[in-house]
Enzyme design. Structure first.
Site, PDB file in Angstrom:
ATOM      1  N   GLU A 114      21.364  -1.683   5.471  1.00  0.00           N
ATOM      2  CA  GLU A 114      22.146  -1.011   4.425  1.00  0.00           C
ATOM      3  C   GLU A 114      23.060   0.075   4.961  1.00  0.00           C
ATOM      4  OE1 GLU A 114      19.698  -0.053   0.838  1.00  0.00           O
ATOM      5  OE2 GLU A 114      18.318  -1.396   1.876  1.00  0.00           O
TER       6      GLU A 114
ATOM      7  N   ASN B 197      37.517 -14.659  13.405  1.00  0.00           N
ATOM      8  CA  ASN B 197      36.128 -14.868  13.838  1.00  0.00           C
ATOM      9  C   ASN B 197      35.495 -16.044  13.102  1.00  0.00           C
ATOM     10  OD1 ASN B 197      35.022 -12.837  15.889  1.00  0.00           O
ATOM     11  ND2 ASN B 197      36.231 -11.525  14.526  1.00  0.00           N
TER      12      ASN B 197
ATOM     13  N   HIS C 125      31.400  -6.276  15.134  1.00  0.00           N
ATOM     14  CA  HIS C 125      32.146  -5.021  15.028  1.00  0.00           C
ATOM     15  C   HIS C 125      32.896  -4.784  16.345  1.00  0.00           C
ATOM     16  CE1 HIS C 125      33.073  -1.048  13.520  1.00  0.00           C
ATOM     17  NE2 HIS C 125      32.787  -0.583  14.728  1.00  0.00           N
TER      18      HIS C 125
HETATM   19  C1  GRF Z   1      37.270  -7.993  13.617  1.00  0.00           C
HETATM   20  O1  GRF Z   1      37.791  -7.090  14.560  1.00  0.00           O
HETATM   21  C2  GRF Z   1      35.814  -7.723  13.347  1.00  0.00           C
HETATM   22  O2  GRF Z   1      35.131  -7.263  14.463  1.00  0.00           O
HETATM   23  C3  GRF Z   1      35.897  -6.639  12.305  1.00  0.00           C
HETATM   24  O3  GRF Z   1      36.985  -6.985  11.494  1.00  0.00           O
HETATM   25  C4  GRF Z   1      37.890  -7.788  12.242  1.00  0.00           C
HETATM   26  C5  GRF Z   1      38.030  -9.074  11.491  1.00  0.00           C
HETATM   27  O4  GRF Z   1      38.980  -9.919  12.079  1.00  0.00           O
HETATM   28  N1  GRF Z   1      34.646  -6.530  11.584  1.00  0.00           N
HETATM   29  P1  GRF Z   1      39.048 -11.442  11.645  1.00  0.00           P
HETATM   30  O5  GRF Z   1      39.196 -11.438  10.115  1.00  0.00           O
HETATM   31  O6  GRF Z   1      37.776 -12.115  12.074  1.00  0.00           O
HETATM   32  O7  GRF Z   1      40.252 -12.003  12.329  1.00  0.00           O
END
Ligand code: GRF
Length: 201
Positions: A151, A23, A118
């Protein structure tokens, strides 16, 4: 904000990671390609020294910083992160696979300016293994959510969501991969929308 070419104001984004960093890469590419306009990735911070995302960030030419917890209380570790953000005049903080709940001090330092992604349609399936939770519940669909951080665990106000179908033969790997494609698109769109709002106020 910092001055970009032609004197435009550029929002300074920090991305916090703990692992793979896909991401983070998606956001960096969206900034580079102008899908998140008037912005720059000012720093990528990891709480894990061996996070694979750090290598990817450096390959993209981004500044990286490791701030490990080292057994310290949450507030102390967060204090060091906030000091690093303030030193770089950060406007927006994007959590991207950052595996920590933030302390109140961190959240109060950046009110309305901390986002998380998420891999479920919150408030369904918060916490770890969201894709497995969706499979275990026999859900017909799941998806991903970008939300403001408070939080609570994955509990802050929702900014944007995208629905992803589940199929009978799905495994956690196939579902996670299908959701991840949408995460990368949704996060860039949501960051762009939030910055737009911030830049208008
Ligand atoms: C993703 O699925 C995100 O939604 C979650 O953790 C994962 C992280 O993946 N919070 P990356 O490190 O961005 O590849």
């Amino acid at each position: 904000m910092s001055q970009g070419p032609g004197g435009t104001e550029r929002a300074r984004i920090a991305i916090l990671i703990s692992g793979r960093g896909s991401n983070m890469v998606a956001l960096a590419e969206a900034v580079r390609d102008g899908r998140i306009p008037n912005a720059e990735i000012a720093i990528v911070i990891s709480d894990q020294a061996n996070a694979a995302g750090l290598v990817k960030a450096r390959e993209l030419g981004l500044e990286t910083l490791i701030i490990e917890r080292r057994g310290r209380p949450r507030a102390e570790h967060d204090g060091e992160v906030v000091a690093a953000l303030r030193a770089r005049h950060i406007d927006l903080v994007c959590l991207a696979g950052y595996m920590r709940v933030l302390s109140s001090g961190f959240i109060e330092a950046y009110p309305g300016r901390i986002l998380n992604i998420h891999p479920s349609l919150l408030p369904s399936f918060p916490g770890l293994n969201a894709q497995q939770q969706a499979l275990d519940h026999g859900a017909e669909s799941s998806g991903c959510t970008v939300h403001f951080v408070d939080e609570t665990l994955d509990g802050g106000p929702i900014i944007a969501q995208r629905v992803v179908p589940l199929y009978d033969n799905d495994t956690v790997e196939s579902l996670s991969a299908r959701i991840l494609v949408e995460e990368h698109r949704l996060y860039a769109e949501a960051v762009s929308a939030v910055l737009n709002e911030l830049q208008e106020t």
